[in-house]
Design an enzyme around this catalytic site. Structure first.
Site, mmCIF file in Angstrom:
data_model
loop_
_atom_site.group_PDB
_atom_site.id
_atom_site.type_symbol
_atom_site.label_atom_id
_atom_site.label_comp_id
_atom_site.label_asym_id
_atom_site.label_seq_id
_atom_site.Cartn_x
_atom_site.Cartn_y
_atom_site.Cartn_z
ATOM 1 N N ARG A 42 0.823 -1.223 0.000
ATOM 2 C CA ARG A 42 0.000 0.000 0.000
ATOM 3 C C ARG A 42 0.855 1.271 0.000
ATOM 4 O O ARG A 42 0.487 2.286 -0.588
ATOM 5 C CB ARG A 42 -0.920 -0.056 1.243
ATOM 6 C CG ARG A 42 -1.916 1.079 1.414
ATOM 7 C CD ARG A 42 -2.901 0.703 2.510
ATOM 8 N NE ARG A 42 -3.578 1.823 3.142
ATOM 9 C CZ ARG A 42 -4.842 2.194 2.858
ATOM 10 N NH1 ARG A 42 -5.539 1.530 1.977
ATOM 11 N NH2 ARG A 42 -5.406 3.212 3.484
ATOM 12 N N ILE A 68 -6.991 7.502 -0.983
ATOM 13 C CA ILE A 68 -7.194 6.047 -0.960
ATOM 14 C C ILE A 68 -8.037 5.798 0.277
ATOM 15 O O ILE A 68 -7.749 6.336 1.345
ATOM 16 C CB ILE A 68 -5.878 5.253 -0.742
ATOM 17 C CG1 ILE A 68 -4.811 5.628 -1.760
ATOM 18 C CG2 ILE A 68 -6.146 3.753 -0.751
ATOM 19 C CD1 ILE A 68 -3.529 4.803 -1.624
ATOM 20 N N SER A 69 -9.047 4.948 0.158
ATOM 21 C CA SER A 69 -9.919 4.673 1.300
ATOM 22 C C SER A 69 -9.153 3.997 2.424
ATOM 23 O O SER A 69 -8.132 3.340 2.217
ATOM 24 C CB SER A 69 -11.065 3.749 0.889
ATOM 25 O OG SER A 69 -11.824 4.332 -0.124
ATOM 26 N N GLN A 70 -9.719 4.113 3.594
ATOM 27 C CA GLN A 70 -9.258 3.429 4.800
ATOM 28 C C GLN A 70 -9.254 1.902 4.533
ATOM 29 O O GLN A 70 -10.098 1.413 3.779
ATOM 30 C CB GLN A 70 -10.306 3.810 5.832
ATOM 31 C CG GLN A 70 -10.225 3.218 7.146
ATOM 32 C CD GLN A 70 -11.372 3.746 8.024
ATOM 33 O OE1 GLN A 70 -12.383 4.267 7.538
ATOM 34 N NE2 GLN A 70 -11.200 3.604 9.291
ATOM 35 N N PRO A 71 -8.320 1.163 5.147
ATOM 36 C CA PRO A 71 -8.197 -0.276 4.856
ATOM 37 C C PRO A 71 -9.514 -1.052 5.005
ATOM 38 O O PRO A 71 -9.842 -1.884 4.152
ATOM 39 C CB PRO A 71 -7.171 -0.765 5.877
ATOM 40 C CG PRO A 71 -6.404 0.452 6.273
ATOM 41 C CD PRO A 71 -7.291 1.623 6.095
#
Ligand code: SAH
Length: 219
Positions: A42, A68-71
Protein backbone atom coordinates in the site's frame (compact mmCIF):
# COMPACT_ATOMS: atom_id res chain seq x y z
CA UNK A 1 15.20 -7.17 -16.38
CA UNK A 2 14.07 -7.71 -12.81
CA UNK A 3 11.97 -5.11 -11.06
CA UNK A 4 13.01 -3.63 -7.76
CA UNK A 5 10.08 -3.39 -5.39
CA UNK A 6 10.72 -1.07 -2.47
CA UNK A 7 9.56 -3.00 0.56
CA UNK A 8 11.18 -3.81 3.90
CA UNK A 9 10.62 -6.16 6.86
CA UNK A 10 9.32 -3.17 8.85
CA UNK A 11 6.76 -2.27 6.17
CA UNK A 12 5.77 -5.94 5.82
CA UNK A 13 5.20 -6.07 9.58
CA UNK A 14 3.11 -2.88 9.52
CA UNK A 15 1.10 -4.28 6.60
CA UNK A 16 0.38 -7.50 8.46
CA UNK A 17 -0.85 -5.66 11.54
CA UNK A 18 -2.98 -3.34 9.41
CA UNK A 19 -4.73 -6.37 7.91
CA UNK A 20 -5.04 -8.09 11.29
CA UNK A 21 -6.31 -5.09 13.30
CA UNK A 22 -8.15 -2.92 10.78
CA UNK A 23 -9.59 -5.51 8.40
CA UNK A 24 -9.80 -9.03 9.88
CA UNK A 25 -10.37 -7.65 13.37
CA UNK A 26 -13.46 -5.80 12.10
CA UNK A 27 -15.08 -8.82 10.51
CA UNK A 28 -13.64 -9.16 7.00
CA UNK A 29 -12.66 -12.83 7.09
CA UNK A 30 -12.45 -13.83 3.41
CA UNK A 31 -8.95 -15.31 3.00
CA UNK A 32 -8.52 -14.07 -0.56
CA UNK A 33 -9.17 -10.46 0.50
CA UNK A 34 -6.82 -10.70 3.50
CA UNK A 35 -4.14 -12.32 1.35
CA UNK A 36 -4.44 -9.61 -1.30
CA UNK A 37 -4.17 -6.84 1.28
CA UNK A 38 -1.15 -8.49 2.89
CA UNK A 39 0.53 -8.76 -0.48
CA UNK A 40 -0.10 -5.38 -2.14
CA UNK A 41 2.44 -2.80 -0.85
CA UNK A 42 0.00 0.00 0.00
CA UNK A 43 2.86 2.43 0.72
CA UNK A 44 3.97 2.45 -2.92
CA UNK A 45 0.67 4.09 -3.91
CA UNK A 46 1.41 7.26 -1.91
CA UNK A 47 4.30 9.76 -1.74
CA UNK A 48 7.50 8.60 -0.05
CA UNK A 49 6.92 11.05 2.81
CA UNK A 50 3.75 9.13 3.75
CA UNK A 51 5.14 5.59 3.65
CA UNK A 52 5.13 5.05 7.39
CA UNK A 53 1.55 6.36 7.62
CA UNK A 54 0.39 4.13 4.78
CA UNK A 55 -0.51 1.28 7.13
CA UNK A 56 -2.57 3.30 9.61
CA UNK A 57 -6.31 3.02 10.13
CA UNK A 58 -7.17 5.97 7.91
CA UNK A 59 -7.59 7.23 4.37
CA UNK A 60 -4.48 8.58 2.60
CA UNK A 61 -4.06 11.64 0.35
CA UNK A 62 -2.94 10.85 -3.22
CA UNK A 63 -2.91 14.35 -4.72
CA UNK A 64 -5.49 16.24 -6.79
CA UNK A 65 -7.67 16.40 -3.64
CA UNK A 66 -8.34 12.63 -3.76
CA UNK A 67 -7.72 9.81 -1.26
CA UNK A 68 -7.19 6.05 -0.96
CA UNK A 69 -9.92 4.67 1.30
CA UNK A 70 -9.26 3.43 4.80
CA UNK A 71 -8.20 -0.28 4.86
CA UNK A 72 -11.53 -1.50 6.28
CA UNK A 73 -13.48 0.28 3.52
CA UNK A 74 -11.28 -1.35 0.89
CA UNK A 75 -12.03 -4.74 2.48
CA UNK A 76 -15.76 -4.02 2.71
CA UNK A 77 -16.19 -2.83 -0.88
CA UNK A 78 -14.06 -5.70 -2.19
CA UNK A 79 -16.16 -8.24 -0.27
CA UNK A 80 -19.42 -6.73 -1.49
CA UNK A 81 -18.33 -7.27 -5.11
CA UNK A 82 -18.37 -11.07 -4.47
CA UNK A 83 -15.71 -11.70 -7.12
CA UNK A 84 -14.58 -15.08 -8.29
CA UNK A 85 -11.27 -15.95 -9.87
CA UNK A 86 -11.48 -15.09 -13.56
CA UNK A 87 -14.16 -12.39 -13.17
CA UNK A 88 -14.17 -9.28 -15.30
CA UNK A 89 -14.44 -6.16 -13.14
CA UNK A 90 -15.00 -2.48 -13.90
CA UNK A 91 -13.76 0.19 -11.48
CA UNK A 92 -14.71 3.86 -11.65
CA UNK A 93 -12.12 6.11 -10.00
CA UNK A 94 -8.69 4.48 -10.29
CA UNK A 95 -7.12 7.09 -8.03
CA UNK A 96 -3.74 5.73 -6.95
CA UNK A 97 -4.46 2.26 -8.35
CA UNK A 98 -4.31 0.63 -4.89
CA UNK A 99 -7.79 -0.83 -4.97
CA UNK A 100 -7.31 -1.83 -8.63
CA UNK A 101 -4.38 -3.98 -7.45
CA UNK A 102 -6.49 -5.59 -4.72
CA UNK A 103 -9.23 -6.35 -7.27
CA UNK A 104 -6.65 -7.72 -9.73
CA UNK A 105 -5.35 -10.15 -7.09
CA UNK A 106 -8.80 -11.75 -6.90
CA UNK A 107 -10.52 -11.22 -10.27
CA UNK A 108 -9.28 -12.13 -13.74
CA UNK A 109 -9.25 -8.74 -15.42
CA UNK A 110 -9.76 -5.23 -14.09
CA UNK A 111 -10.84 -2.32 -16.28
CA UNK A 112 -10.41 0.93 -14.41
CA UNK A 113 -11.43 4.46 -15.42
CA UNK A 114 -9.96 7.66 -13.95
CA UNK A 115 -10.97 11.17 -14.84
CA UNK A 116 -7.81 12.99 -13.71
CA UNK A 117 -5.01 12.32 -16.24
CA UNK A 118 -2.17 12.86 -13.73
CA UNK A 119 -3.64 10.26 -11.33
CA UNK A 120 -4.22 7.78 -14.16
CA UNK A 121 -0.61 8.20 -15.32
CA UNK A 122 0.78 7.73 -11.83
CA UNK A 123 -1.43 4.69 -11.15
CA UNK A 124 -0.27 3.12 -14.42
CA UNK A 125 3.37 3.64 -13.46
CA UNK A 126 2.94 2.08 -10.00
CA UNK A 127 0.95 -0.88 -11.33
CA UNK A 128 3.50 -1.48 -14.10
CA UNK A 129 6.29 -1.45 -11.54
CA UNK A 130 4.40 -4.12 -9.58
CA UNK A 131 3.76 -6.15 -12.74
CA UNK A 132 -0.05 -6.02 -12.95
CA UNK A 133 -0.70 -7.09 -16.51
CA UNK A 134 -4.39 -7.71 -15.88
CA UNK A 135 -5.32 -4.07 -15.20
CA UNK A 136 -6.30 -1.73 -18.03
CA UNK A 137 -6.69 1.98 -17.26
CA UNK A 138 -8.54 4.54 -19.33
CA UNK A 139 -8.64 8.29 -18.75
CA UNK A 140 -12.18 9.62 -19.12
CA UNK A 141 -15.48 10.21 -17.32
CA UNK A 142 -16.25 6.78 -15.91
CA UNK A 143 -20.01 7.28 -15.85
CA UNK A 144 -20.12 6.25 -19.51
CA UNK A 145 -18.65 2.90 -18.51
CA UNK A 146 -16.48 0.76 -20.81
CA UNK A 147 -18.88 -0.42 -23.48
CA UNK A 148 -16.42 -2.44 -25.57
CA UNK A 149 -15.58 -4.63 -22.58
CA UNK A 150 -19.08 -4.93 -21.12
CA UNK A 151 -20.78 -6.87 -19.63
CA UNK A 152 -18.95 -7.12 -16.28
CA UNK A 153 -19.32 -9.54 -13.39
CA UNK A 154 -18.84 -6.71 -10.92
CA UNK A 155 -18.58 -2.91 -10.94
CA UNK A 156 -17.12 -0.72 -8.20
CA UNK A 157 -17.78 3.01 -8.12
CA UNK A 158 -15.18 4.59 -5.81
CA UNK A 159 -16.74 8.06 -5.55
CA UNK A 160 -20.12 9.17 -4.20
CA UNK A 161 -23.12 10.33 -6.19
CA UNK A 162 -26.80 10.88 -5.34
CA UNK A 163 -28.07 9.06 -8.45
CA UNK A 164 -27.91 5.43 -9.50
CA UNK A 165 -25.64 5.30 -12.57
CA UNK A 166 -28.04 3.71 -15.08
CA UNK A 167 -25.42 3.42 -17.84
CA UNK A 168 -23.14 1.43 -15.55
CA UNK A 169 -25.96 -0.79 -14.32
CA UNK A 170 -26.70 -1.69 -17.94
CA UNK A 171 -23.09 -2.91 -18.31
CA UNK A 172 -23.52 -5.58 -15.61
CA UNK A 173 -24.10 -9.26 -16.38
CA UNK A 174 -27.29 -10.83 -15.01
CA UNK A 175 -26.41 -11.77 -11.41
CA UNK A 176 -23.63 -9.15 -11.43
CA UNK A 177 -23.03 -6.73 -8.53
CA UNK A 178 -22.47 -2.98 -8.51
CA UNK A 179 -21.10 -1.48 -5.30
CA UNK A 180 -21.12 2.28 -4.71
CA UNK A 181 -21.42 5.03 -2.11
CA UNK A 182 -24.83 6.61 -2.56
CA UNK A 183 -25.06 10.24 -1.41
CA UNK A 184 -28.23 11.05 0.55
CA UNK A 185 -29.27 14.19 2.42
CA UNK A 186 -28.07 12.71 5.73
CA UNK A 187 -24.76 11.37 4.41
CA UNK A 188 -23.45 8.49 2.33
CA UNK A 189 -24.43 4.82 2.42
CA UNK A 190 -22.46 2.05 0.80
CA UNK A 191 -24.88 0.01 -1.32
CA UNK A 192 -24.72 -3.19 -3.32
CA UNK A 193 -27.05 -3.57 -6.31
CA UNK A 194 -27.48 -7.01 -7.79
CA UNK A 195 -28.85 -7.43 -11.28
CA UNK A 196 -31.80 -9.84 -11.28
CA UNK A 197 -33.83 -11.16 -14.21
CA UNK A 198 -36.70 -8.86 -13.21
CA UNK A 199 -34.85 -5.79 -11.92
CA UNK A 200 -32.51 -4.97 -9.02
CA UNK A 201 -31.96 -6.09 -5.49
CA UNK A 202 -30.56 -3.30 -3.34
CA UNK A 203 -28.75 -3.93 -0.09
CA UNK A 204 -27.50 -1.15 2.18
CA UNK A 205 -24.14 -2.07 3.74
CA UNK A 206 -23.73 0.89 6.08
CA UNK A 207 -22.52 4.50 6.28
CA UNK A 208 -19.33 5.49 4.46
CA UNK A 209 -17.34 8.52 3.32
CA UNK A 210 -16.03 8.86 -0.22
CA UNK A 211 -14.98 11.84 -2.34
CA UNK A 212 -17.72 13.03 -4.75
CA UNK A 213 -18.03 11.63 -8.25
CA UNK A 214 -17.52 14.40 -10.82
CA UNK A 215 -19.40 13.82 -13.99
CA UNK A 216 -21.13 15.59 -16.84
CA UNK A 217 -22.92 12.37 -17.81
CA UNK A 218 -26.72 12.67 -17.67
CA UNK A 219 -27.57 9.83 -15.30
N1 SAH B 1 -9.91 3.63 -5.04
C1 SAH B 1 -8.92 4.64 -5.31
C2 SAH B 1 -9.31 5.98 -4.75
C3 SAH B 1 -10.51 6.53 -5.36
S1 SAH B 1 -10.75 8.24 -4.98
C4 SAH B 1 -7.56 4.21 -4.74
O1 SAH B 1 -7.43 3.06 -4.29
O2 SAH B 1 -6.63 5.00 -4.77
C5 SAH B 1 -11.94 8.56 -6.21
C6 SAH B 1 -11.37 8.73 -7.59
O3 SAH B 1 -12.45 8.90 -8.49
C7 SAH B 1 -10.49 9.95 -7.74
O4 SAH B 1 -9.25 9.58 -8.26
C8 SAH B 1 -11.27 10.85 -8.73
O5 SAH B 1 -10.41 11.59 -9.58
C9 SAH B 1 -12.06 9.81 -9.50
N2 SAH B 1 -13.26 10.29 -10.17
C10 SAH B 1 -14.18 11.19 -9.73
N3 SAH B 1 -15.18 11.32 -10.63
C11 SAH B 1 -14.88 10.48 -11.66
C12 SAH B 1 -15.53 10.16 -12.89
N4 SAH B 1 -16.68 10.73 -13.27
N5 SAH B 1 -14.93 9.25 -13.71
C13 SAH B 1 -13.76 8.66 -13.36
N6 SAH B 1 -13.10 8.93 -12.22
C14 SAH B 1 -13.66 9.82 -11.37
Amino acid sequence: MGRTILDSPELVRLRKSMVEDCVRGRGIREPQILRAMEKVPRHLFVDGALWLQAYGDHALPIGSGQTISQPYTIGLTTRALQMKHGDKVLEIGTGSGYQSAILAEIAGQVFSIEKVPELARRARRTLDQLGYLNIAIRTMDGCYGWKEEAPFDAILVSAATPDLPETLLEQLKPGGRLVMPLQGSAGQQLVQLERKADGWRKQVLGPCRFVPLRSSHPS
